[in-house]
Design an enzyme around this catalytic site. Structure first.
Site, mmCIF file in Angstrom:
data_model
loop_
_atom_site.group_PDB
_atom_site.id
_atom_site.type_symbol
_atom_site.label_atom_id
_atom_site.label_comp_id
_atom_site.label_asym_id
_atom_site.label_seq_id
_atom_site.Cartn_x
_atom_site.Cartn_y
_atom_site.Cartn_z
ATOM 1 N N ASN A 9 1.605 -1.371 1.866
ATOM 2 C CA ASN A 9 0.594 -2.295 2.299
ATOM 3 C C ASN A 9 -0.558 -2.045 1.246
ATOM 4 O O ASN A 9 -1.255 -1.239 1.172
ATOM 5 C CB ASN A 9 -0.056 -2.214 3.582
ATOM 6 N N TRP A 10 -0.534 -2.744 0.048
ATOM 7 C CA TRP A 10 -1.557 -2.691 -0.882
ATOM 8 C C TRP A 10 -2.873 -3.156 -0.775
ATOM 9 O O TRP A 10 -3.792 -3.070 -1.594
ATOM 10 C CB TRP A 10 -0.905 -3.588 -2.276
ATOM 11 N N GLY A 175 -6.855 4.364 7.106
ATOM 12 C CA GLY A 175 -7.799 4.660 6.013
ATOM 13 C C GLY A 175 -8.694 5.840 6.344
ATOM 14 O O GLY A 175 -9.767 5.907 5.604
ATOM 15 N N GLY A 236 -0.664 2.386 3.703
ATOM 16 C CA GLY A 236 -1.761 1.814 2.816
ATOM 17 C C GLY A 236 -2.085 2.772 1.621
ATOM 18 O O GLY A 236 -1.358 2.544 0.562
ATOM 19 N N GLY A 237 -3.197 3.357 1.699
ATOM 20 C CA GLY A 237 -3.650 4.170 0.570
ATOM 21 C C GLY A 237 -2.426 4.961 -0.324
ATOM 22 O O GLY A 237 -2.617 4.804 -1.424
HETATM 23 C C1 PEP Z 1 -2.547 0.412 6.597
HETATM 24 O O1 PEP Z 1 -3.246 -0.316 5.945
HETATM 25 O O2 PEP Z 1 -1.492 -0.486 7.195
HETATM 26 C C2 PEP Z 1 -2.640 1.833 6.768
HETATM 27 C C3 PEP Z 1 -1.804 2.501 7.534
HETATM 28 O O3 PEP Z 1 -3.462 2.136 5.830
HETATM 29 P P1 PEP Z 1 -3.507 3.738 5.454
HETATM 30 O O4 PEP Z 1 -2.078 4.291 5.125
HETATM 31 O O5 PEP Z 1 -4.512 3.765 4.234
HETATM 32 O O6 PEP Z 1 -4.150 4.395 6.615
#
Ligand code: PEP
Length: 254
Positions: A9-10, A175, A236-237
């Site tokens: 998930n960018w 995040g 995400g990150g």
């Molecule tokens: C997300 O955005 O779905 C997510 C899980 O972000 P992160 O991996 O940065 O916690």
């Protein structure tokens, strides 16, 4: 048989040049993705067509929209429909990410409409659920997630629910660098699967992929994905760093 899935998930990140470099690096660093696995890139809307072209020759590799609006077409300025993304070769869409629930007030009922619209257009919805910290601290996470599933998914037929990918993402772990322990993830995933089994039967429940999301990185992916009811991750990150995401893909169960 449910698939093991690494979904990036960018969010609202990267210029087109950066996006192309990242996609090339991940695709170049990833060996064959096996039949029981999937890799998905949820990219910003303007990059969907380019990303769809880039993954076209790659087995079991897909692109996702980060959101869709639950109408086929019409006067909804700024929105994109499942019909539009389908027309450019996109076959997945994230639905109900906690950031959309929080900043855009998306309710369980509205998300039910989005899921339906995806299925109507043959788009795989990656449906996100998960509790905020106060819910976890008062040990109400099971009933909270159960309500999200009931209100957004449980009007679907048995055939339809098997097209849906569920992503359990505890908001307190997104995040923040604070990951749910692999046992906490397994506990909730087993709960979600038991709810699916109660509604649709065990066979159907076993066919639904349930991803974990929340600060997944190369260093913790193997342990989390190793749990029996965790079928990969929504990332995400760490998905913005090629080597990290390649390692996360490699951590999927084979
Ligand atoms: C997300 O955005 O779905 C997510 C899980 O972000 P992160 O991996 O940065 O916690």
């Amino acid at each position: 048989m449910r698939k093991q899935i690494a979904a990036a998930n960018w969010k609202m990140n990267l210029t087109i040049t950066e996006a192309e470099t990242l996609l090339d690096a991940v695709l170049g660093g990833t060996a064959e993705v096996s039949e029981n696995q999937k890799v998905v890139f949820a990219v910003p809307a303007p990059y969907l067509a380019l990303a769809a072209q880039k993954v076209a020759g790659k087995n079991n590799t897909f692109v996702a929209a980060q959101n869709i609006y639950p109408k086929k077409s019409g006067a909804f300025t700024g929105e994109i429909s499942a019909t539009i993304i389908k027309s450019i070769g996109v076959e997945h869409a994230v639905v109900g990410h906690s950031e959309r629930r929080e900043y855009f007030n998306e309710s369980n009922q509205f998300l039910a409409e989005k899921v339906k619209m995806c299925l109507q257009e043959n788009i795989v919805p990656i449906f996100c659920c998960g509790e905020a910290l106060p819910v976890r601290e008062t040990n109400q996470q099971n009933s909270f997630v159960q309500t999200q599933l009931q209100e957004s998914l449980f009007d679907l037929s048995a055939d339809e629910i098997q097209q849906v990918v569920i992503a359990y993402e505890p908001i307190w772990a997104i995040g923040t660098g604070k990951t749910a322990s692999s046992d906490q993830a397994q506990e909730m995933h087993a709960h979600i699967r038991s709810q699916l089994a109660a509604k649709y039967g065990a066979e159907v429940a076993n066919n639904v992929s349930i991803l974990y999301g929340g600060s997944v990185k190369a260093s913790n992916a193997k342990e989390i994905f190793g749990k029996p009811d965790v079928d990969g991750g929504l990332v995400g990150g760490a998905s913005l760093i090629a080597e990290e995401f390649v390692a996360i893909i490699k951590a999927l169960k084979s």
